[in-house]
Design an enzyme around this catalytic site. Sequence first.
Site, mmCIF file in Angstrom:
data_model
loop_
_atom_site.group_PDB
_atom_site.id
_atom_site.type_symbol
_atom_site.label_atom_id
_atom_site.label_comp_id
_atom_site.label_asym_id
_atom_site.label_seq_id
_atom_site.Cartn_x
_atom_site.Cartn_y
_atom_site.Cartn_z
ATOM 1 C CG ASP A 163 -1.760 -1.268 1.327
ATOM 2 O OD1 ASP A 163 -1.374 -2.289 0.741
ATOM 3 O OD2 ASP A 163 -2.777 -1.244 2.019
ATOM 4 C CD GLU A 444 0.438 -6.132 9.215
ATOM 5 O OE1 GLU A 444 0.459 -5.574 10.343
ATOM 6 O OE2 GLU A 444 -0.275 -5.740 8.282
HETATM 7 C C1 9WN Z 1 -5.562 -2.628 3.206
HETATM 8 C C2 9WN Z 1 -4.597 -7.605 5.070
HETATM 9 C C3 9WN Z 1 -3.979 -6.491 4.242
HETATM 10 C C4 9WN Z 1 -2.973 -6.998 3.210
HETATM 11 C C5 9WN Z 1 -2.205 -5.870 2.558
HETATM 12 C C6 9WN Z 1 -1.576 -4.996 3.630
HETATM 13 C C7 9WN Z 1 -2.657 -4.490 4.560
HETATM 14 C C8 9WN Z 1 -4.760 -3.183 4.373
HETATM 15 C C9 9WN Z 1 -4.483 -2.111 5.421
HETATM 16 O O1 9WN Z 1 -3.350 -5.570 5.151
HETATM 17 O O2 9WN Z 1 -3.531 -3.664 3.804
HETATM 18 O O3 9WN Z 1 -5.891 -3.682 2.313
HETATM 19 O O4 9WN Z 1 -5.430 -1.678 6.072
HETATM 20 O O5 9WN Z 1 -3.337 -1.707 5.619
HETATM 21 O O6 9WN Z 1 -0.875 -3.950 3.060
HETATM 22 O O7 9WN Z 1 -1.207 -6.402 1.710
HETATM 23 O O8 9WN Z 1 -3.640 -7.725 2.222
HETATM 24 O O9 9WN Z 1 -3.592 -8.362 5.641
#
Ligand code: 9WN
Length: 481
Positions: A163, A444
């Site tokens: 992101d 994470e």
């Molecule tokens: C937005 C769920 C997700 C991953 C992404 C990671 C993070 C979300 C956030 O978490 O993104 O989708 O709120 O930060 O960047 O890769 O799929 O684990």
Amino acid sequence: MHKDFEEDVADAAARVLETNWTGRYTVPATGLYPHQWSWDSAFIAIGTRHREPARARAELVTLLDAQWSDGRVPQIVYDVGRDDDYAPGAGFWRSATSGLVQPPVHAWAAWLVHCADPAGSAREGFLARVYHRLARWHEYLHGPRAGAVGLPVTKHPWETGTDNSPLWDAALERVPPEARTAIRRPDLQHAGTGERPGSRDYRRYYRLAEAYRDAGCADDVPIGFAMVCPLFVSMLAVSELALARMARSLPDAGGGAPSDVERGAGGDAGTHEATAARVVASMDAHLWDDDLGLYVALDDTTGERVRRATVNGLVPLLLAGGPTEARARTEASPSAGTTPAGTAPAGAPAAARAAVAGQAPPVTGRAERLLATLTGPGFLGGGPFLPSTSREDPAFDPALYWRGPAWFNTSWLLLRAVRALGRDDLAVRLGEHFAVAAPEGFPEYIDPDTGAGRGTRQFSWTAALTLDARLSDESAVLPEP
Ligand code: 9WN
């Protein structure tokens, strides 16, 4: 490492996945991410397949049940009962799912899940259940999402899965940091200070999401962000090759007559291979950066390449022997679709033949350059773990989300790539990443220098990919059952 320790790690990883399993899918983390996420479910299924193959199949089927009629597989499938616990939620989208997508790891995951338990898969008719849906998902990416050079564009940083990578900085700068929605940040309760994107980023994220939602999630309305990402594109190419494997296997897996499979709505095996080759050729032509020695992103709005070194640009190493060789394979043999499973067309170069046979191909050309970058000072040469952003990039930050920390899914992707290339030395290096998972509580992501856990804990794909790294001895990117 001691065998008992290995078993303890695998058991601990399996316990995380058990805890995070809801009965139909696995949440990425019970606090921070309380819904089903698209590419998370693919990575989760890849790990779960070793101990609970039926659950791995269910994970993917549940996600595909939420597929939109236009073929897109949504970024998030909401548990509406927990809509206050993550933002933006179903209320924002006015829908039970997000309108965005995430990298298409799913067909590859489905193939790996099938290979882990071919008998159970056949009993459930798993490939037949998922193949056409996965093919429609790819058609959506090749159709409404195709950008100027024919590669799919991501319309929001959340779609890239990485992101706040510096790859998106310049494009995001053009987005006004003003949103109409009152932004809540429940995420900040679950991660340390300085580990999540800031409020200015979030105002831009919401601005873009509002624009997309208000356009009815239509892809012909420009919303100010359209980026081609080398990680996303690589997943699509590998997944197309997985669809080709599925198309060939379907008769054996209870999927119908061979003629249905070769001419089915999803296209035949040869078509999937030709599509993969086209994707790789386009990536090769438009995303390669010879100075940085890796692939970069392309801004579809300006036509400019984003010359930043990130782990996203190393992931094409998965296309065994390098994208040039993969392209040459199909160009050399337009009849590739008619060859039996497990064989490569006679005209295919050595790299492709070796990759299909599951042997290490010779490392040449761009693969060699990518390996040099991977082992260079920006990445593994500069510290013990593989950072998300090069240590040499001005934005590098060892704590901040995708701007430096080492993530388990990207280390796993590169681990698969170097194993397929027969680089056992690098496989050992990347395997060290997984040794810190259990002691750090399945974080994470980790600090790329110290290995200290960051972000949330008991994170599902960390547990799943730790399981896979420990339990799978597959050396091919696309193994045979
Ligand atoms: C937005 C769920 C997700 C991953 C992404 C990671 C993070 C979300 C956030 O978490 O993104 O989708 O709120 O930060 O960047 O890769 O799929 O684990």
